[in-house]
Design a protein around this motif. Sequence first.
Motif, PDB file in Angstrom:
ATOM      1  N   ALA A 148       0.843  -1.185   0.000  1.00  0.00           N
ATOM      2  CA  ALA A 148       0.000   0.000   0.000  1.00  0.00           C
ATOM      3  C   ALA A 148       0.885   1.244   0.000  1.00  0.00           C
ATOM      4  O   ALA A 148       1.879   1.307   0.714  1.00  0.00           O
ATOM      5  N   MET A 149       0.505   2.220  -0.802  1.00  0.00           N
ATOM      6  CA  MET A 149       1.152   3.527  -0.733  1.00  0.00           C
ATOM      7  C   MET A 149       0.645   4.261   0.505  1.00  0.00           C
ATOM      8  O   MET A 149      -0.395   3.927   1.064  1.00  0.00           O
ATOM      9  N   TRP A 150       1.391   5.306   0.892  1.00  0.00           N
ATOM     10  CA  TRP A 150       0.984   6.117   2.044  1.00  0.00           C
ATOM     11  C   TRP A 150       1.486   7.535   1.807  1.00  0.00           C
ATOM     12  O   TRP A 150       2.686   7.783   1.776  1.00  0.00           O
ATOM     13  N   SER A 151       0.555   8.441   1.603  1.00  0.00           N
ATOM     14  CA  SER A 151       0.917   9.843   1.393  1.00  0.00           C
ATOM     15  C   SER A 151       0.337  10.687   2.507  1.00  0.00           C
ATOM     16  O   SER A 151      -0.858  10.601   2.813  1.00  0.00           O
ATOM     17  N   HIS A 152       1.195  11.513   3.099  1.00  0.00           N
ATOM     18  CA  HIS A 152       0.844  12.333   4.260  1.00  0.00           C
ATOM     19  C   HIS A 152       1.721  13.578   4.221  1.00  0.00           C
ATOM     20  O   HIS A 152       2.857  13.520   3.725  1.00  0.00           O
ATOM     21  N   PRO A 153       1.250  14.712   4.738  1.00  0.00           N
ATOM     22  CA  PRO A 153       2.076  15.923   4.737  1.00  0.00           C
ATOM     23  C   PRO A 153       3.428  15.762   5.429  1.00  0.00           C
ATOM     24  O   PRO A 153       4.339  16.563   5.192  1.00  0.00           O
ATOM     25  N   ASP A 154       3.591  14.735   6.278  1.00  0.00           N
ATOM     26  CA  ASP A 154       4.874  14.520   6.947  1.00  0.00           C
ATOM     27  C   ASP A 154       6.024  14.357   5.958  1.00  0.00           C
ATOM     28  O   ASP A 154       7.183  14.595   6.308  1.00  0.00           O
ATOM     29  N   SER A 179      -3.705  10.524   3.202  1.00  0.00           N
ATOM     30  CA  SER A 179      -4.017  11.541   4.207  1.00  0.00           C
ATOM     31  C   SER A 179      -3.932  12.923   3.565  1.00  0.00           C
ATOM     32  O   SER A 179      -2.978  13.682   3.782  1.00  0.00           O
ATOM     33  N   VAL A 180      -4.943  13.223   2.770  1.00  0.00           N
ATOM     34  CA  VAL A 180      -4.969  14.434   1.950  1.00  0.00           C
ATOM     35  C   VAL A 180      -6.368  15.049   2.022  1.00  0.00           C
ATOM     36  O   VAL A 180      -7.298  14.427   2.539  1.00  0.00           O
ATOM     37  N   TYR A 185      -8.616  12.797  -2.497  1.00  0.00           N
ATOM     38  CA  TYR A 185      -8.857  11.352  -2.432  1.00  0.00           C
ATOM     39  C   TYR A 185     -10.113  10.952  -3.199  1.00  0.00           C
ATOM     40  O   TYR A 185     -10.208   9.833  -3.697  1.00  0.00           O
ATOM     41  N   ALA A 186     -11.067  11.881  -3.328  1.00  0.00           N
ATOM     42  CA  ALA A 186     -12.216  11.585  -4.174  1.00  0.00           C
ATOM     43  C   ALA A 186     -11.783  11.484  -5.637  1.00  0.00           C
ATOM     44  O   ALA A 186     -12.265  10.601  -6.375  1.00  0.00           O
ATOM     45  N   ARG A 187     -10.888  12.365  -6.058  1.00  0.00           N
ATOM     46  CA  ARG A 187     -10.412  12.320  -7.436  1.00  0.00           C
ATOM     47  C   ARG A 187      -9.651  11.028  -7.713  1.00  0.00           C
ATOM     48  O   ARG A 187      -9.828  10.391  -8.753  1.00  0.00           O
ATOM     49  N   LEU A 188      -8.802  10.620  -6.766  1.00  0.00           N
ATOM     50  CA  LEU A 188      -8.073   9.367  -6.954  1.00  0.00           C
ATOM     51  C   LEU A 188      -9.030   8.186  -7.020  1.00  0.00           C
ATOM     52  O   LEU A 188      -8.847   7.271  -7.836  1.00  0.00           O
ATOM     53  N   THR A 189     -10.052   8.183  -6.180  1.00  0.00           N
ATOM     54  CA  THR A 189     -11.035   7.097  -6.207  1.00  0.00           C
ATOM     55  C   THR A 189     -11.662   6.976  -7.593  1.00  0.00           C
ATOM     56  O   THR A 189     -11.836   5.866  -8.115  1.00  0.00           O
ATOM     57  N   ARG A 190     -11.990   8.112  -8.189  1.00  0.00           N
ATOM     58  CA  ARG A 190     -12.569   8.079  -9.536  1.00  0.00           C
ATOM     59  C   ARG A 190     -11.544   7.599 -10.567  1.00  0.00           C
ATOM     60  O   ARG A 190     -11.892   6.875 -11.512  1.00  0.00           O
ATOM     61  N   THR A 200      -8.569   6.794   3.920  1.00  0.00           N
ATOM     62  CA  THR A 200      -7.934   7.858   4.679  1.00  0.00           C
ATOM     63  C   THR A 200      -8.240   7.633   6.149  1.00  0.00           C
ATOM     64  O   THR A 200      -9.148   6.872   6.494  1.00  0.00           O
ATOM     65  N   SER A 201      -7.494   8.308   7.017  1.00  0.00           N
ATOM     66  CA  SER A 201      -7.618   8.032   8.453  1.00  0.00           C
ATOM     67  C   SER A 201      -8.645   8.913   9.154  1.00  0.00           C
ATOM     68  O   SER A 201      -8.838   8.790  10.357  1.00  0.00           O
TER      69      SER A 201
END
Length: 317
Positions: A148-154, A179-180, A185-190, A200-201
């Motif tokens: 799984a990828m994981w993208s977060h502002p960190d 975590s955006v 995340y709606a755009r990625l889902t589409r 997302t968390s």
Amino acid sequence: MKYQKTEAKAHARETMHGIWAAALNPFDDTLALNEDGLRRNIRHWIDDLEIQGLFIAGKQGEFWSMSIEERKRNMTIAVEECGKKAGTIMSISDQNVDTVLDLGYHAQDCGADYVVVHAPMLSFCHDRDEVLYNYYKYLCDRLDIGIAMWSHPDSGYLMEPETCARIAELPNIMAIKYSVPREMYARLTRLVGDKILVSTSAEADWLDNIEELGWQLYLCSSPPYQLQTKNDRRMHEYTRLAFAGKFAEARRVRDSLDPVRKAIAETKPGGKPTAHGKYWQELLGQVGGRVRHPMLELTEAEKAATCAAFEDCGLQL
């Protein structure tokens, strides 16, 4: 391995469903990993709360403070305790790619279901698409387990939905913890459809994401075991109702947890999220314990304020 590399996407869609929680790690007074306490927490989460999967050795678990051997031990304990009753996804995130691979091989060998890899810090790099694609491809070429990828502002940036969709074409990329902002995340889902699982968390958005985006997976943070007790499983209940299409009922149950969410948010010091989470666990009867450097412990005044809010929040022990 429970599946072939090329089956990772299908296997994840079949097995990653419902609520998955990110485990805080209990450290004792000497700052050693409290293995018995961790096992006790996992049994409670699985047996009493019916959490369907655990995210192990992640940022909630203070992985940055742990040795490689401790992180491996953390994974092994989780696999032993979850058995066939709950899934596991192991954070193998690290800035050093050799460490990522070492942890990934251990995850495969110890029987983990999946791994998750945080987007790396990319110093001075502003054109990231090719860098990130090749980073995840390098890992996919060498690991057979679902990633799984994981993208977060960190990381210092957010992975763009189009970049994530490109990476999602790799054979064993099967999910993303994203975590955006919701629009991203709606755009990625589409963009990805049912190719990978997007999650997302943000627990407060979980119900809306089931209803509006067709999500099947909450991946994952600490609310599943901080908003619930053995006798008060409202997150579990509103999730069940939402999956049954009973959204009005689900919304009423979800909203009834607002006093609990407020109690946590209003007493959590900005610089002490981990210590606050562990203290809240202790109030719930779970094993909390100490935090490791550089995280800070709660003061007695902060504990008193948290305890008072906990007692008034309406959770049934």
